[in-house]
Design a protein around this motif. Sequence first.
Motif, PDB file in Angstrom:
ATOM      1  N   THR A  80      -2.809  -4.855   8.268  1.00  0.00           N
ATOM      2  CA  THR A  80      -1.881  -4.039   7.492  1.00  0.00           C
ATOM      3  C   THR A  80      -0.678  -3.764   8.386  1.00  0.00           C
ATOM      4  O   THR A  80      -0.841  -3.394   9.562  1.00  0.00           O
ATOM      5  CB  THR A  80      -2.524  -2.719   7.043  1.00  0.00           C
ATOM      6  OG1 THR A  80      -3.591  -3.017   6.128  1.00  0.00           O
ATOM      7  CG2 THR A  80      -1.508  -1.830   6.341  1.00  0.00           C
ATOM      8  N   GLU A 113       0.825  -1.209   0.000  1.00  0.00           N
ATOM      9  CA  GLU A 113       0.000   0.000   0.000  1.00  0.00           C
ATOM     10  C   GLU A 113       0.859   1.260   0.000  1.00  0.00           C
ATOM     11  O   GLU A 113       0.447   2.302  -0.506  1.00  0.00           O
ATOM     12  CB  GLU A 113      -0.929  -0.003   1.217  1.00  0.00           C
ATOM     13  CG  GLU A 113      -1.971  -1.111   1.160  1.00  0.00           C
ATOM     14  CD  GLU A 113      -2.873  -1.135   2.386  1.00  0.00           C
ATOM     15  OE1 GLU A 113      -3.968  -1.711   2.279  1.00  0.00           O
ATOM     16  OE2 GLU A 113      -2.490  -0.588   3.432  1.00  0.00           O
ATOM     17  N   ARG A 150      -8.141 -10.695   4.423  1.00  0.00           N
ATOM     18  CA  ARG A 150      -7.260  -9.692   5.018  1.00  0.00           C
ATOM     19  C   ARG A 150      -7.073  -9.977   6.508  1.00  0.00           C
ATOM     20  O   ARG A 150      -8.047 -10.121   7.253  1.00  0.00           O
ATOM     21  CB  ARG A 150      -7.854  -8.290   4.829  1.00  0.00           C
ATOM     22  CG  ARG A 150      -7.011  -7.182   5.464  1.00  0.00           C
ATOM     23  CD  ARG A 150      -7.702  -5.831   5.354  1.00  0.00           C
ATOM     24  NE  ARG A 150      -6.917  -4.773   5.970  1.00  0.00           N
ATOM     25  CZ  ARG A 150      -6.940  -4.468   7.249  1.00  0.00           C
ATOM     26  NH1 ARG A 150      -7.707  -5.153   8.077  1.00  0.00           N
ATOM     27  NH2 ARG A 150      -6.194  -3.476   7.721  1.00  0.00           N
ATOM     28  N   GLN A 196      -0.739  -4.697   3.021  1.00  0.00           N
ATOM     29  CA  GLN A 196      -1.851  -5.461   3.554  1.00  0.00           C
ATOM     30  C   GLN A 196      -1.459  -6.936   3.543  1.00  0.00           C
ATOM     31  O   GLN A 196      -0.872  -7.423   2.577  1.00  0.00           O
ATOM     32  CB  GLN A 196      -3.097  -5.235   2.696  1.00  0.00           C
ATOM     33  CG  GLN A 196      -4.342  -5.910   3.197  1.00  0.00           C
ATOM     34  CD  GLN A 196      -5.518  -5.682   2.270  1.00  0.00           C
ATOM     35  OE1 GLN A 196      -5.997  -6.609   1.645  1.00  0.00           O
ATOM     36  NE2 GLN A 196      -5.963  -4.434   2.165  1.00  0.00           N
ATOM     37  N   GLU A 241      -6.690   3.055   3.802  1.00  0.00           N
ATOM     38  CA  GLU A 241      -5.608   2.909   2.826  1.00  0.00           C
ATOM     39  C   GLU A 241      -4.416   3.816   3.103  1.00  0.00           C
ATOM     40  O   GLU A 241      -3.483   3.857   2.315  1.00  0.00           O
ATOM     41  CB  GLU A 241      -6.126   3.209   1.414  1.00  0.00           C
ATOM     42  CG  GLU A 241      -7.015   2.139   0.837  1.00  0.00           C
ATOM     43  CD  GLU A 241      -7.265   2.331  -0.652  1.00  0.00           C
ATOM     44  OE1 GLU A 241      -7.506   1.326  -1.340  1.00  0.00           O
ATOM     45  OE2 GLU A 241      -7.216   3.474  -1.140  1.00  0.00           O
TER      46      GLU A 241
END
Length: 481
Positions: free
Chosen positions: A97, A81, A94, A87, A347
């Motif tokens: 992160t 990212e 998922r 991630q 993000e």
Amino acid sequence: MPALMIQGTGSNVGKSMLVAGLCRAARLRGLSVAPFKPQNMSNNAAVTADGGEIGRAQALQAQACGLEPVTDMNPVLLKPETDVGAQVVVQGRRLTTTRAADYARLKPTLMTSVLESFQRLEAAHDLVIVEGAGSPAEVNLRQGDIANMGFAVAAKVPVILAGDIDRGGVIAQMVGTQAVLSPEDAERVKGFLINKFRGDPRLFDDGYSFIADRTGWPGFGVCPWFPEAWRLPAEDALDISSGPATEGLHVVCLALSRIANFDDLDPLSQHPGVRVTMLTAGQALPGDADLVILPGSKSTRGDLAFLRAQGWDVDLAAHRRRGGAILGICGGYQMLGTSVSDPEGIEGPAGDTPGLGLLNVETRMSPDKRLTRATGRHLATDRAFSGYEIHIGRTEGADCARPFAEVDGRPEGATSPDGKVMGSYLHGLFRDDGFRTALLAGLGVTGAATAFDAGVEAALDALAAHLETHLDIDGLIALAR
């Protein structure tokens, strides 16, 4: 259990293609075979039959085996990212992160999931062909390793070391790799092969013998450059070529810094009468561009900043004034709107970023990730197609009243009032030959389409035949068993 691992002396030595070819060769011999990659780092992901995501290279390898891709084929997927964070996807979902520095502490805890996935594949198939990541010579990463020798030792899988002679120095690559491996890891290596040779392979006979004599590893062959490689879906966006076309409709794709799921471009690059340009940092948008594609991104707001730093926002506005067409896919669709909001910092840093304002829509990021295969109907051409969604965020606005497609009875995407700017969350739609032909016909491309999926199948068969000709496939399968 029958398994074989292909590791490389470095990145991009052709491991993914070698595994795909070996998988198809084993399948043509009547074996039930499956691919496996313990850990992959890629933003080019595929949605699996069991509703997760894996690296797209493993999806191609699954196709070579005649299988639907499943999450066990790539249990750990790292999706960058930022320059220092990614991630972490475990068995298709998922997990978290994390920064690169922190992943070293997380990595050893993932071996259990890796071995679980591998053992399920082993139990279901005659043979599993494993792909390493990077190189085992990166001994600074050996502690807690799950991608190369750490996995091979834990699973007791024999390793073949592949070297890329095209970039030069392959003798040093092979001998040097052995020199830095621990005795236990070196014992896992049961042979080597040379990949990407151009010219007469016999010219390397002396070098081949030197490697075998110096390392004590048997050689399994010298594989020449495979000329049909361009017909297979690219693992790296910059590997996408324009195919044989040198003129015709000019499709330009912005090579974003966190470009994701760019498999939409492979069918376009092989379509007659279409040439594809991957526009890299520092390049201006060509004035003869007919269709500009904003692809998926793993960091929509970050790539909006990257796009503006290249001056592409100005170029896109000029392209729009000239009447050029624009298609945004997934993250690219989000960028086309008036704003992208990420209040929870999903993000990156929390905040709002102005969009390009080419569609009257707004996007709000949320933690929920949509992972699904889909069949839709493109409203402008009334053509059906299949694709998939893999994204976070919800997009709404006035231009959604003119949807790009209809999926499961619901409107999807958005279109500008004049139809020149289009946005959709659907990836993979250009694999459908009929839809691709219809959409391109609206942009002036005439003639029949190339059968893309049939071309991939033919290229996989040709790759298997290529490996059968130049490598000791019997020896490799015997080593695995």
